[in-house]
Motif scaffolding. Sequence first.
Motif, short mmCIF file in Angstrom:
data_model
loop_
_atom_site.label_atom_id
_atom_site.label_comp_id
_atom_site.label_asym_id
_atom_site.label_seq_id
_atom_site.Cartn_x
_atom_site.Cartn_y
_atom_site.Cartn_z
N VAL A 21 0.84 -1.22 0.00
CA VAL A 21 0.00 0.00 0.00
C VAL A 21 0.86 1.25 0.00
O VAL A 21 0.47 2.28 -0.57
CB VAL A 21 -1.06 0.02 1.14
N LEU A 22 2.05 1.16 0.63
CA LEU A 22 2.97 2.31 0.58
C LEU A 22 3.41 2.54 -0.86
O LEU A 22 3.42 3.67 -1.36
CB LEU A 22 4.19 2.05 1.47
N HIS A 23 3.76 1.44 -1.51
CA HIS A 23 4.22 1.52 -2.89
C HIS A 23 3.13 2.11 -3.79
O HIS A 23 3.42 2.87 -4.72
CB HIS A 23 4.61 0.11 -3.36
N GLN A 24 1.87 1.77 -3.47
CA GLN A 24 0.74 2.28 -4.27
C GLN A 24 0.36 3.72 -3.88
O GLN A 24 -0.67 4.22 -4.32
CB GLN A 24 -0.48 1.34 -4.08
N ARG A 25 1.14 4.31 -3.00
CA ARG A 25 0.95 5.70 -2.54
C ARG A 25 -0.43 5.90 -1.90
O ARG A 25 -1.05 6.95 -2.05
CB ARG A 25 1.16 6.70 -3.69
N ARG A 26 -0.90 4.87 -1.20
CA ARG A 26 -2.22 4.96 -0.55
C ARG A 26 -2.11 5.45 0.89
O ARG A 26 -3.10 5.64 1.57
CB ARG A 26 -2.91 3.59 -0.62
N ILE A 27 -0.87 5.58 1.38
CA ILE A 27 -0.64 6.08 2.75
C ILE A 27 -0.22 7.55 2.65
O ILE A 27 0.64 7.89 1.84
CB ILE A 27 0.50 5.30 3.44
N ALA A 28 -0.84 8.36 3.49
CA ALA A 28 -0.42 9.77 3.55
C ALA A 28 -0.13 10.15 5.00
O ALA A 28 -0.78 9.65 5.93
CB ALA A 28 -1.52 10.68 2.98
N VAL A 29 0.88 10.98 5.16
CA VAL A 29 1.21 11.51 6.49
C VAL A 29 0.99 13.01 6.43
O VAL A 29 1.60 13.70 5.60
CB VAL A 29 2.67 11.17 6.88
N ASP A 30 0.10 13.50 7.26
CA ASP A 30 -0.31 14.91 7.25
C ASP A 30 -0.66 15.37 5.83
O ASP A 30 -0.23 16.45 5.38
CB ASP A 30 0.79 15.80 7.87
N GLY A 31 -1.38 14.50 5.12
CA GLY A 31 -1.90 14.86 3.80
C GLY A 31 -0.96 14.60 2.64
O GLY A 31 -1.37 14.68 1.48
N GLU A 32 0.30 14.26 2.94
CA GLU A 32 1.29 14.03 1.87
C GLU A 32 1.49 12.54 1.64
O GLU A 32 1.86 11.83 2.60
CB GLU A 32 2.66 14.61 2.27
N PRO A 33 1.27 12.03 0.43
CA PRO A 33 1.54 10.61 0.19
C PRO A 33 3.00 10.28 0.51
O PRO A 33 3.89 11.06 0.19
CB PRO A 33 1.26 10.43 -1.31
N VAL A 34 3.20 9.14 1.18
CA VAL A 34 4.56 8.75 1.62
C VAL A 34 4.83 7.33 1.16
O VAL A 34 3.94 6.47 1.21
CB VAL A 34 4.64 8.83 3.17
N ARG A 35 6.08 7.09 0.73
CA ARG A 35 6.45 5.71 0.33
C ARG A 35 7.55 5.15 1.21
O ARG A 35 7.90 3.98 1.08
CB ARG A 35 6.89 5.71 -1.13
N ASN A 36 8.08 5.98 2.10
CA ASN A 36 9.22 5.56 2.93
C ASN A 36 8.73 4.77 4.15
O ASN A 36 8.26 5.34 5.14
CB ASN A 36 9.99 6.81 3.37
N ALA A 37 8.88 3.43 4.07
CA ALA A 37 8.39 2.56 5.15
C ALA A 37 9.09 2.84 6.47
O ALA A 37 8.52 2.64 7.54
CB ALA A 37 8.61 1.10 4.76
N GLY A 38 10.33 3.31 6.40
CA GLY A 38 11.13 3.50 7.61
C GLY A 38 10.97 4.89 8.23
O GLY A 38 11.65 5.21 9.21
N LEU A 39 10.06 5.70 7.66
CA LEU A 39 9.85 7.05 8.23
C LEU A 39 9.51 6.93 9.72
O LEU A 39 8.66 6.14 10.11
CB LEU A 39 8.70 7.73 7.49
#
Length: 229
Positions: A21-39
């Motif tokens: 789901v991260l790769h598909q850009r379906r996760i957002a942090v404070d409204g910004e799509p995130v792909r970095n699993a280690g954030l």
Amino acid sequence: MRLDKYVSQCSGLSRKSVKQVLHQRRIAVDGEPVRNAGLILCGEETVTLDGHPLALPRARYLMLHKPAGVVCATEDSSQRTVLDLLPSTLATGQQIVGRLDKDTTGLLLLTDDGQWNHRITSPRRACAKVYQVTTADPIEPSAIDAFHDGIVLKDDPKPTQPATLVIEGSHQASITLVEGRYHQVKRMFAALGNRVTALHRASIGSIRLDPELPEGQFRSLTEDEINCV
Ligand code: URA
């Protein structure tokens, strides 16, 4: 906490699915799509999956009326454990708060909150546990003083801490302990030449076994019960 761990704990998705789901850009942090699993999250952010805010599930606190014949272990290769009495969704991550012997019945607390568990079981807190005991031989009145003064158990040179024994019948008593040594009640009676034939835990601190709860059943603790320790 790492983003992938947080998303997994909130959503129940496996780490592998979270990666997808991260790769598909379906996760957002404070409204910004995130792909970095280690954030690394500081805990203040709003994390969404497909636009839905995620939140960590609340810790769980359970009371189980333990029947005889199940072991207090989180897993066992041959015997039924207390966790087998819970639905698998609830059993995951549960810790046992103060074990009972296989043949002992009564109040067992379970939680996935390690700090709460520690508050109850830490020897420094001396949390009182009340047991109902039935013995093979009559209970001598002299046992009251012996329990109060401390008993030296077999293979354990340090006397037990003062315990309160209330004789309720020729072979029945209640005993309040502020420590939790291995087989303690049975060993205390054995040291006085008697034998425990039935043992039931009635309370831990101010949490009492719910009289409405049948053997083998569980319920969530109330807010008051959780907060009283
Ligand atoms: N003491 C015992 O001997 N057994 C228990 O299960 C609990 C306390």
